[in-house]
Structures are given as structure tokens and as C-alpha cells.
Scaffold this active site. Structure first.
Site, PDB file in Angstrom:
ATOM      1  N   LYS A   6       0.121   4.960   8.074  1.00 59.16           N
ATOM      2  CA  LYS A   6       0.674   5.498   6.834  1.00 59.16           C
ATOM      3  C   LYS A   6      -0.247   5.514   5.925  1.00 59.16           C
ATOM      4  O   LYS A   6      -0.402   6.475   5.250  1.00 59.16           O
ATOM      5  CB  LYS A   6       1.654   4.463   6.431  1.00 59.16           C
ATOM      6  CG  LYS A   6       2.144   4.499   4.925  1.00 59.16           C
ATOM      7  CD  LYS A   6       3.009   3.251   4.630  1.00 59.16           C
ATOM      8  CE  LYS A   6       2.216   1.973   4.595  1.00 59.16           C
ATOM      9  NZ  LYS A   6       1.288   1.879   3.445  1.00 59.16           N
ATOM     10  N   SER A  30       0.866  -1.312   0.000  1.00 55.54           N
ATOM     11  CA  SER A  30       0.053  -0.048   0.113  1.00 55.54           C
ATOM     12  C   SER A  30       1.001   1.159   0.070  1.00 55.54           C
ATOM     13  O   SER A  30       1.400   1.746   0.895  1.00 55.54           O
ATOM     14  CB  SER A  30      -0.929  -0.036   1.223  1.00 55.54           C
ATOM     15  OG  SER A  30      -1.660  -1.268   1.242  1.00 55.54           O
ATOM     16  N   LYS A  59      -7.435   1.519  -2.624  1.00 55.60           N
ATOM     17  CA  LYS A  59      -7.293   0.944  -1.254  1.00 55.60           C
ATOM     18  C   LYS A  59      -7.334   2.091  -0.058  1.00 55.60           C
ATOM     19  O   LYS A  59      -7.697   1.819   0.826  1.00 55.60           O
ATOM     20  CB  LYS A  59      -5.772   0.447  -1.186  1.00 55.60           C
ATOM     21  CG  LYS A  59      -5.078   0.051   0.155  1.00 55.60           C
ATOM     22  CD  LYS A  59      -5.935  -1.048   0.852  1.00 55.60           C
ATOM     23  CE  LYS A  59      -5.582  -1.345   2.340  1.00 55.60           C
ATOM     24  NZ  LYS A  59      -4.089  -2.087   2.141  1.00 55.60           N
TER      25      LYS A  59
END
Length: 302
Positions: A252, A107, A183
Site C-alpha cells: 500500500k 500511513s 513516511k
């Protein structure tokens, strides 16, 4: 132990996997169990050995791996790690890449995915699919992951049968970077769900009801969801090993959401609040703690 080889006796794509962490190890096991030839590489050798014993071939470097496979899957911590695997010494970019594909399950920022894809194509001709995953370690072990992909349609179809050995759903969302953007949408929902479920669970506990029964009581109602059924028992019972995901990973992703939201003039008040809660959790519980330890922030000393 078997070493990487150019031999391809089954006349199908030879597969590789780089990054044998919480997700990479069970995903590689599923490929092996499906009968695929898989070459593996990881920075720490200790994670390679169990998979080599299960039939995987070892690669000495990322370059060695891509030289001897047709499709290289990858799942590493962040964009810096992806950069190192591709363009570091003996990285993927140093191997012949014409006709080959790199599928990145990591990701990272959509802009980073687009930049890496362009630079890799220029370096050795390899194609790129950004394919971040959702479903956590449980989904990786059970093959129930949802994977959202960005890239060329024909390349998506080429890797589909292999991906579906590791996942239940594989959706082409658009050109390079679209998988990563999807995502981020996923992480807005999951990150906020973790925060809200931690809040509801703490309210139940503090009010004196059995929070373990919340999933049963709410099943089938509007509040029911996979996160409710999976997260609440782990929060209440303190089940954090193996972690469903690290606090640092969720933070993150939520920080990336904030960056993309700013660039696209998108208001994200709930995701921003969730990001600050995870930032606090990182300080209190540690970067590598299970993301569900967010629940512990509201614990009251009695």
C-alpha cells in the site's frame, strides 16, 4: 471494567486510542505504563479486553471516545478505515471537537490526510496531526519508534510529551500532510532495503555460507544498518510471528509512493521494482504475511 468518563483528576490531557492492532496495542500499553488515563476503542472487542484489564477505559464508539478525551490517537489499516472511524456512524466527527486533537499514526496518502483534516475541522472544530510511525512492532513495544508529523507547531508541542511515551523521536516536518510524505520517503528506503537484504541473504545461502553471520560480519562497515541487523536473522531463521509488518501494508505504501512520484515528476525506479516484488509476494505468500517473507520468493527447490 472502567468505562469512559469526563473526570480528569490529574489535570492533564485525557488520552484516547483507536485501533488496537499490531501497533496500537503496544503503544497504548506504553501510555498506561507511563501513568496516563487512556480510553480505548476497537472494532473487535477481543482486543479491548486485555487493555481494559490493564487499566484502560472502554469507549462504546469513536464518538463516545472523543467526547471523553482531549487527544485521540489512532492507528488503523488504511485511508478507508480512517474515513470510517471519523465520518462513519457514531464517528469522531459526531463528537464535540473544539480544543481537541486527533493524532493519526496510520500511513495514508498525504492528500487524504489534508482532506480529512479540513473536513474534520469543518465538522466539529477538532485539530489534526498526521503522524505516521516507523520502527515496527518491536519499536512499538520498546518505545523506540520514529514518528514524523505534519500539523500546527503549537499542537505538535501539546502532544509531544505523550508521543514520547511511545516513541524515541518525534519530528515536526511541516504542515498537514508533511508527516505522511516523510513516511513515504521512509518506506522507499525500508521497502528497497527489504528487497536488497532478501537478495543478499539468498546469495549467501545459495553460495553455501552461513547467512546468520552476515550481520556480525558486516557490522560497522558501510553495509551495516538496523534493517541488516534485524531483518536478516528473521529471514534466515523463518521468524515471522509476530510480523514486523504485513506485506499488504508495505505494498500500500509503495503504491502511494508511485502515485506521489507521478504527481511530482519524481523518478523512483528502485521503489517501483520493490513494489512489484511485494505485489508478487502478496499473491504467493498472502496479504497478511510478514513483509520479510519476501525472502521466500527466491527459495529454490532442491
Amino acid at each position: 471494567m472502567a468505562e469512559a468518563s469526563n473526570t480528569n483528576p490529574r489535570d492533564v490531557d485525557r488520552l484516547g486510542y483507536l485501533g488496537l492492532g499490531l501497533m496500537g496495542t503496544p503503544m497504548t500499553r506504553r501510555l498506561l505504563q507511563a501513568g496516563h488515563q487512556v480510553t480505548v476503542w476497537n472494532r473487535s472487542e477481543s482486543k479491548v479486553t486485555p487493555l481494559a484489564e490493564a487499566g484502560a477505559r472502554r469507549a462504546v464508539t469513536p464518538r463516545d471516545l472523543l467526547t471523553n478525551v482531549d487527544i485521540a490517537f489512532m492507528c488503523v489499516t488504511d485511508a478507508a478505515a480512517v474515513e470510517e472511524v471519523i465520518f462513519g456512524p457514531e464517528g469522531l466527527a459526531a463528537a464535540p471537537g473544539a480544543g481537541k486533537l486527533v493524532v493519526d499514526f496510520s500511513s495514508i496518502h498525504p492528500d487524504a490526510a489534508r482532506d480529512l483534516a479540513k473536513r474534520l475541522k469543518a465538522a466539529n472544530g477538532a485539530g489534526w496531526i498526521d503522524a505516521p510511525v516507523s520502527g515496527g512492532t518491536k519499536g512499538a513495544e520498546e518505545g523506540t519508534l520514529a514518528i514524523m508529523a505534519g500539523g500546527e507547531a503549537d499542537e505538535i508541542e501539546r502532544v509531544r510529551p505523550y508521543v514520547l511515551a511511545m516513541a524515541r523521536r518525534f519530528t515536526h516536518m511541516g504542515p498537514t500532510g508533511a508527516g505522511q510524505t516523510t513516511k513515504l520517503c521512509n518506506q522507499v528506503i525500508v521497502g528497497c532495503a527489504m528487497a536488497v537484504l532478501a537478495e543478499a541473504t539468498r546469495l549467501a545461502v545459495n553460495a553455501g555460507i552461513d547467512a546468520n553471520r552476515l550481520p556480525e560480519a558486516l557490522a560497522g562497515g558501510f553495509a551495516d544498518s538496523i534493517p541488516l541487523q534485524l531483518f536478516v536473522p528473521r529471514m534466515v531463521q523463518g521468524i515471522h510471528s509476530p510480523p514486523l509488518g504485513h506485506i499488504a501494508t508495505m505494498l500500500k505504501d509503495l503504491d502511494t509512493v508511485a502515485d506521489v512520484a507521478q504527481a511530482t515528476s519524481t523518478p523512483v525506479p528502485m521503489a517501483s521494482l520493490a513494489g512489484q516484488l511485494f505485489r508478487l509476494a502478496k499473491v504467493v505468500r498472502g496479504a497478511e504475511a510478514d513483509a520479510l517473507e519476501l525472502y521466500k520468493l527466491s527459495a529454490v527447490e532442491r
